[in-house]
Motif scaffolding. Structure first.
Motif, PDB file in Angstrom:
ATOM      1  N   THR A   2       4.971   7.654   9.051  1.00 43.43           N
ATOM      2  CA  THR A   2       5.228   7.160   7.617  1.00 43.43           C
ATOM      3  C   THR A   2       6.546   8.157   6.709  1.00 43.43           C
ATOM      4  O   THR A   2       7.530   8.165   8.013  1.00 43.43           O
ATOM      5  N   VAL A  47      -4.583   8.709  15.235  1.00 45.92           N
ATOM      6  CA  VAL A  47      -3.105   8.772  14.551  1.00 45.92           C
ATOM      7  C   VAL A  47      -3.394  10.635  14.511  1.00 45.92           C
ATOM      8  O   VAL A  47      -4.049  11.246  14.428  1.00 45.92           O
ATOM      9  N   ALA A  50      -3.376  13.833  11.666  1.00 49.23           N
ATOM     10  CA  ALA A  50      -3.229  13.249  10.789  1.00 49.23           C
ATOM     11  C   ALA A  50      -3.297  14.044   9.994  1.00 49.23           C
ATOM     12  O   ALA A  50      -4.403  15.907  10.026  1.00 49.23           O
ATOM     13  N   VAL A  54      -4.149  11.685   4.758  1.00 54.86           N
ATOM     14  CA  VAL A  54      -4.112  10.280   5.293  1.00 54.86           C
ATOM     15  C   VAL A  54      -5.954  10.059   5.682  1.00 54.86           C
ATOM     16  O   VAL A  54      -6.197   9.075   5.746  1.00 54.86           O
ATOM     17  N   ALA A  58      -7.818   6.496   5.444  1.00 53.73           N
ATOM     18  CA  ALA A  58      -8.723   6.277   5.274  1.00 53.73           C
ATOM     19  C   ALA A  58     -10.406   6.505   4.889  1.00 53.73           C
ATOM     20  O   ALA A  58     -10.838   5.323   5.172  1.00 53.73           O
ATOM     21  N   LEU A  67       0.589   3.104   7.646  1.00 51.39           N
ATOM     22  CA  LEU A  67      -0.057   3.870   8.646  1.00 51.39           C
ATOM     23  C   LEU A  67      -1.804   3.609   7.577  1.00 51.39           C
ATOM     24  O   LEU A  67      -2.262   3.224   8.481  1.00 51.39           O
ATOM     25  N   THR A  68      -1.870   4.119   6.293  1.00 49.48           N
ATOM     26  CA  THR A  68      -3.262   3.586   6.174  1.00 49.48           C
ATOM     27  C   THR A  68      -3.472   2.432   6.051  1.00 49.48           C
ATOM     28  O   THR A  68      -5.120   1.656   6.155  1.00 49.48           O
ATOM     29  N   ILE A  71      -4.582   1.533   9.460  1.00 49.42           N
ATOM     30  CA  ILE A  71      -5.895   1.805   9.343  1.00 49.42           C
ATOM     31  C   ILE A  71      -7.314   1.477   9.093  1.00 49.42           C
ATOM     32  O   ILE A  71      -8.136   0.705   9.505  1.00 49.42           O
ATOM     33  N   VAL A  78     -10.702   4.210  15.893  1.00 51.62           N
ATOM     34  CA  VAL A  78     -10.108   4.794  15.195  1.00 51.62           C
ATOM     35  C   VAL A  78     -10.239   5.683  15.784  1.00 51.62           C
ATOM     36  O   VAL A  78     -11.571   6.528  15.536  1.00 51.62           O
ATOM     37  N   PHE A  80      -8.344  10.217  14.901  1.00 56.62           N
ATOM     38  CA  PHE A  80      -7.370  10.759  14.547  1.00 56.62           C
ATOM     39  C   PHE A  80      -7.829  12.355  14.891  1.00 56.62           C
ATOM     40  O   PHE A  80      -8.668  12.836  15.177  1.00 56.62           O
TER      41      PHE A  80
END
Length: 154
Positions: A2, A47, A50, A54, A58, A67-68, A71, A78, A80
């Motif tokens: 990010t 991630v 996290a 984020v 998410a 990134l999101t 996701i 996923v 985190f």
């Protein structure tokens, strides 16, 4: 990475440890490294770290960053690994988002107490952090083995 992550650590440093580094700020990669291509064809998305931001995006399906968006587009599980202050981790909204992510079938690994340097305090403080590297690797390996067909497991 990010935009905020790139403010903390240069992409060139991350490249020492990764096969590929994608940053949303590099517009020359947007055509081939968009949220769909980043989410496709993987067995697992991790991630790390996290952040509360984020986790919130998410949990609500928001996609304000590359990134999101990746996701949200991911079809693979996923995982985190939260990293934030103890006060943020204990916040009811953060815990509500963690609960929603888990309810949605994602894995949120509870952080462990660890020393971190607090720039404002000028000292080390105990803070929630991702697990140490050997435990991190074990968690990722275990999650991969759960989602891989038995013929592909190592």
């Amino acid at each position: 990475m990010t935009h905020t992550a790139a403010e903390f650590i240069p992409a060139s440093t991350i490249a020492l440890f990764a096969d590929k580094v994608v940053t949303a700020g590099d517009r020359t990669t947007w055509a081939r490294d968009n949220h769909q291509t980043l989410a496709a064809g993987h067995d697992l998305m991790v991630v790390l770290p996290a952040t509360a931001n984020v986790l919130s995006a998410a949990a609500t399906g928001a996609a304000p960053s590359l990134l999101t968006a990746a996701i949200t587009a991911a079809t693979a599980p996923v995982v985190f690994f939260p990293a934030m202050s103890a006060e943020m981790w204990a916040n009811r909204a953060v815990q509500r988002n963690v609960g929603q992510l888990r309810q949605d079938g994602h894995v949120v690994v509870d952080p462990v107490p660890a020393p971190r340097y607090d720039v404002a305090a000028g000292a080390f403080v105990e803070s929630p952090a991702p697990p140490p590297p050997p435990r991190f690797a074990e968690i990722v390996r275990d999650r991969l083995s759960v989602h891989m067909p038995s013929t592909e497991r190592v």
